[in-house]
Scaffold this motif. Structure first.
Motif, mmCIF file in Angstrom:
data_model
loop_
_atom_site.group_PDB
_atom_site.id
_atom_site.type_symbol
_atom_site.label_atom_id
_atom_site.label_comp_id
_atom_site.label_asym_id
_atom_site.label_seq_id
_atom_site.Cartn_x
_atom_site.Cartn_y
_atom_site.Cartn_z
ATOM 1 N N ASN A 262 35.208 64.401 8.513
ATOM 2 C CA ASN A 262 36.589 63.929 8.668
ATOM 3 C C ASN A 262 36.573 62.438 8.969
ATOM 4 O O ASN A 262 36.372 62.044 10.112
ATOM 5 C CB ASN A 262 37.294 64.670 9.817
ATOM 6 C CG ASN A 262 37.322 66.173 9.642
ATOM 7 O OD1 ASN A 262 38.147 66.701 8.919
ATOM 8 N ND2 ASN A 262 36.396 66.873 10.302
ATOM 9 N N GLY A 263 36.733 61.607 7.969
ATOM 10 C CA GLY A 263 36.763 60.178 8.198
ATOM 11 C C GLY A 263 35.387 59.594 8.442
ATOM 12 O O GLY A 263 34.383 60.308 8.470
ATOM 13 N N PRO A 264 35.307 58.292 8.699
ATOM 14 C CA PRO A 264 34.007 57.626 8.887
ATOM 15 C C PRO A 264 33.462 57.830 10.290
ATOM 16 O O PRO A 264 34.178 58.202 11.219
ATOM 17 C CB PRO A 264 34.351 56.154 8.652
ATOM 18 C CG PRO A 264 35.777 56.034 9.107
ATOM 19 C CD PRO A 264 36.434 57.338 8.728
ATOM 20 N N LEU A 265 32.157 57.574 10.447
ATOM 21 C CA LEU A 265 31.582 57.505 11.783
ATOM 22 C C LEU A 265 32.139 56.277 12.498
ATOM 23 O O LEU A 265 32.469 55.279 11.870
ATOM 24 C CB LEU A 265 30.054 57.409 11.706
ATOM 25 C CG LEU A 265 29.311 58.584 11.066
ATOM 26 C CD1 LEU A 265 27.807 58.324 11.091
ATOM 27 C CD2 LEU A 265 29.631 59.889 11.774
ATOM 28 N N ALA A 266 32.259 56.369 13.823
ATOM 29 C CA ALA A 266 32.837 55.266 14.597
ATOM 30 C C ALA A 266 31.836 54.125 14.695
ATOM 31 O O ALA A 266 30.775 54.296 15.312
ATOM 32 C CB ALA A 266 33.233 55.748 15.982
ATOM 33 N N PRO A 267 32.130 52.989 14.136
ATOM 34 C CA PRO A 267 31.162 51.880 14.156
ATOM 35 C C PRO A 267 30.969 51.334 15.568
ATOM 36 O O PRO A 267 31.899 51.261 16.371
ATOM 37 C CB PRO A 267 31.816 50.835 13.242
ATOM 38 C CG PRO A 267 33.281 51.142 13.294
ATOM 39 C CD PRO A 267 33.379 52.623 13.435
ATOM 40 N N GLY A 268 29.734 50.976 15.859
ATOM 41 C CA GLY A 268 29.437 50.317 17.124
ATOM 42 C C GLY A 268 29.310 51.227 18.325
ATOM 43 O O GLY A 268 29.052 50.741 19.430
ATOM 44 N N LEU A 269 29.467 52.529 18.142
ATOM 45 C CA LEU A 269 29.372 53.447 19.266
ATOM 46 C C LEU A 269 28.073 54.238 19.198
ATOM 47 O O LEU A 269 27.603 54.584 18.112
ATOM 48 C CB LEU A 269 30.541 54.439 19.262
ATOM 49 C CG LEU A 269 31.938 53.872 19.520
ATOM 50 C CD1 LEU A 269 32.952 55.011 19.551
ATOM 51 C CD2 LEU A 269 31.981 53.083 20.815
ATOM 52 N N VAL A 270 27.520 54.546 20.367
ATOM 53 C CA VAL A 270 26.366 55.435 20.411
ATOM 54 C C VAL A 270 26.864 56.874 20.475
ATOM 55 O O VAL A 270 27.979 57.145 20.936
ATOM 56 C CB VAL A 270 25.455 55.140 21.619
ATOM 57 C CG1 VAL A 270 24.899 53.738 21.533
ATOM 58 C CG2 VAL A 270 26.208 55.344 22.922
ATOM 59 N N GLY A 271 26.048 57.772 19.993
ATOM 60 C CA GLY A 271 26.425 59.175 20.008
ATOM 61 C C GLY A 271 25.208 60.071 19.958
ATOM 62 O O GLY A 271 24.078 59.618 19.733
ATOM 63 N N SER A 272 25.456 61.344 20.191
ATOM 64 C CA SER A 272 24.407 62.365 20.147
ATOM 65 C C SER A 272 24.814 63.453 19.174
ATOM 66 O O SER A 272 26.006 63.758 19.017
ATOM 67 C CB SER A 272 24.203 62.980 21.540
ATOM 68 O OG SER A 272 23.850 62.016 22.497
ATOM 69 N N ILE A 273 23.818 64.052 18.520
ATOM 70 C CA ILE A 273 24.075 65.178 17.626
ATOM 71 C C ILE A 273 24.050 66.464 18.447
ATOM 72 O O ILE A 273 23.071 66.763 19.128
ATOM 73 C CB ILE A 273 23.031 65.260 16.498
ATOM 74 C CG1 ILE A 273 23.044 63.972 15.674
ATOM 75 C CG2 ILE A 273 23.301 66.477 15.613
ATOM 76 C CD1 ILE A 273 24.314 63.736 14.903
ATOM 77 N N LEU A 274 25.124 67.202 18.353
ATOM 78 C CA LEU A 274 25.284 68.428 19.126
ATOM 79 C C LEU A 274 25.291 69.630 18.184
ATOM 80 O O LEU A 274 26.056 69.663 17.218
ATOM 81 C CB LEU A 274 26.606 68.367 19.894
ATOM 82 C CG LEU A 274 26.775 69.251 21.119
ATOM 83 C CD1 LEU A 274 25.757 68.873 22.185
ATOM 84 C CD2 LEU A 274 28.183 69.100 21.669
ATOM 85 N N LEU A 275 24.423 70.604 18.500
ATOM 86 C CA LEU A 275 24.364 71.844 17.720
ATOM 87 C C LEU A 275 24.657 73.002 18.683
ATOM 88 O O LEU A 275 23.748 73.574 19.271
ATOM 89 C CB LEU A 275 22.971 72.017 17.094
ATOM 90 C CG LEU A 275 22.466 70.879 16.207
ATOM 91 C CD1 LEU A 275 21.040 71.164 15.741
ATOM 92 C CD2 LEU A 275 23.380 70.670 15.013
ATOM 93 N N PRO A 276 25.927 73.363 18.861
ATOM 94 C CA PRO A 276 26.263 74.379 19.867
ATOM 95 C C PRO A 276 25.558 75.705 19.663
ATOM 96 O O PRO A 276 25.290 76.420 20.628
ATOM 97 C CB PRO A 276 27.778 74.524 19.720
ATOM 98 C CG PRO A 276 28.235 73.259 19.088
ATOM 99 C CD PRO A 276 27.121 72.836 18.195
ATOM 100 N N GLN A 277 25.260 76.062 18.373
ATOM 101 C CA GLN A 277 24.543 77.309 18.096
ATOM 102 C C GLN A 277 23.366 77.086 17.160
ATOM 103 O O GLN A 277 23.042 77.923 16.328
ATOM 104 C CB GLN A 277 25.505 78.358 17.543
ATOM 105 C CG GLN A 277 26.430 78.880 18.626
ATOM 106 C CD GLN A 277 27.272 80.066 18.207
ATOM 107 O OE1 GLN A 277 28.471 80.044 18.369
ATOM 108 N NE2 GLN A 277 26.645 81.123 17.685
ATOM 109 N N GLY A 278 22.722 75.949 17.344
ATOM 110 C CA GLY A 278 21.502 75.695 16.595
ATOM 111 C C GLY A 278 21.745 75.126 15.210
ATOM 112 O O GLY A 278 22.876 74.866 14.795
#
Length: 385
Positions: A262-278
């Motif tokens: 849904n839309g682009p990744l937010a530029p300039g922000l750090v983030g983590s990849i979350l896999l709630p169920q693997g």
């Protein structure tokens, strides 16, 4: 009176009444604490008069089974077409209030609507526990007195300011009103949104919404920034890079072929990849604002569901559920936590609930054993341990 009591509230130390023991003696000690904190003696006496313990509160405190649900089960039970439609209708009907929340506190209406929906179904189900008795029961109980004794004092101060009635009802843990805030948060960060001179979160939509926004701002919410976005991950992705312990700038995730739905990744922000169920379930990129939501609720499943629902309210597509491996049952999860603790991992309380500490430990053991390190515990991992 309000300004003086608030100043005392911010300066007063945590209560020190002894937990356990005779409840009458405990009430006397708490009453003395309230007077020391600036509540007039006659007001403090009225506040504590007739208070009693509520065994149903203790039962609820020890039986929070809802947090054993998986993300998919929990989110699908809470999010419906009707609830989504209601949230969007509330957004339109109360546009001026939500615009104030966004302008004055920087908090998105989607987040506020999501918590309003989940906490009380938009104010319809606010709880029927007597709040004063619930707080005193938990303050007297020796599990977490350091949390609930200050909440009792805050409720007494609110009572002195006519912002709390002795017959106030709410959740079993003492939360009050449409967005379920504890008395200390109401005292320190409540907002008189409708200008009537009172802060009444049970009956005033403006007070409730703006108080919730101010609380999130206080805890570090960053205006204009996203909190969660669903993403797709490429074949051969390094699962060890997932989880809240790993953060990268959005540009680095994009370079690893992480693609938003849904839309682009937010530029300039750090983030983590979350896999709630693997790795076989939905995937999200979560930003710093996501972590702020744990100040509202400590449950990983609850917070992730609320964060996802907020994006749906604001127009995101439904997640791709995938086909995750089956979850461990409570007995298996407890056994897993015991094994992880025996290996030296800090999983917190061994309670059969897959919390952040257990997820991090699972990922470390998956890496050690050469299994896909996606943080999702499976029977294969339990057998391998």
């Amino acid at each position: 009176m309000r300004a003086a009591l608030l100043a005392l509230a911010l300066a007063a130390p945590a209560a020190a009444a002894p937990c356990g023991g005779d409840f009458g003696e405990f009430l006397s000690a708490m009453q003395a604490e309230a007077v020391a904190a600036g509540v007039p003696p006659e007001t403090a006496a009225a506040f504590f008069k007739g208070a009693r313990q509520d065994p149903k509160v203790l039962k609820a405190d020890r039986a929070q089974g809802v947090f054993r649900k998986t993300f998919l089960d929990f989110s699908q039970s809470l999010i419906s077409k009707q609830r989504l439609a209601t949230a969007r209708a509330k957004s339109d009907a109360l546009n001026d209030i939500f615009t104030r929340a966004e302008t004055e506190y920087g908090v998105s209406r989607g987040i506020l609507l999501a918590f309003w929906a989940f906490e009380t179904d938009f104010g319809q189900v606010q709880g029927n526990f007597n709040t004063r008795n619930a707080l005193l029961t938990l303050a007297h109980d020796c599990r977490r007195p350091e949390i609930f004794q200050p909440q009792v004092l805050a409720a007494a101060r609110l009572y002195a300011m006519d912002d709390f009635a002795l017959d106030t009802t709410g959740a079993w843990a003492g939360e009050i009103g449409m967005v379920q805030m504890l008395p200390k948060d109401i005292l320190e960060r409540g907002v008189d949104g409708d200008g009537d001179g009172l802060i009444l979160l049970k009956t005033s939509e403006a007070d409730a919404i703006l108080s919730g926004a101010r609380m999130l701002q206080h805890h570090g919410w960053r205006a204009g920034e996203p909190w969660l976005a669903e993403v797709t991950l490429p074949e051969g992705f390094d699962w060890a890079l997932t989880g809240l312990d790993t953060e990268k700038p959005s540009e680095d995730w994009a370079a690893l072929a992480v693609t938003p739905r849904n839309g682009p990744l937010a530029p300039g922000l750090v983030g983590s990849i979350l896999l709630p169920q693997g790795r076989k379930g939905p995937a999200f990129l979560v930003y710093p604002n996501y972590r702020v939501l744990f100040e509202w609720n400590k449950s990983f499943v609850y917070v992730t569901t609320a964060a996802y629902f907020a994006t749906r309210i604001e127009g995101a597509k439904p997640y791709a559920a995938g086909n995750p491996d089956p979850a461990l049952n409570p007995e298996q999860m407890t056994a897993l936590q015991e094994k992880l603790a025996a290996l030296g991992h800090d999983v917190g309380k061994i309670d059969g609930i897959l919390g952040a500490g257990t997820r991090a430990a699972v990922q470390k053991e998956q890496t050690r054993l050469g299994l896909p390190a996606d943080g999702w515990p499976t029977p294969a991992l339990l057998d391998a341990l």
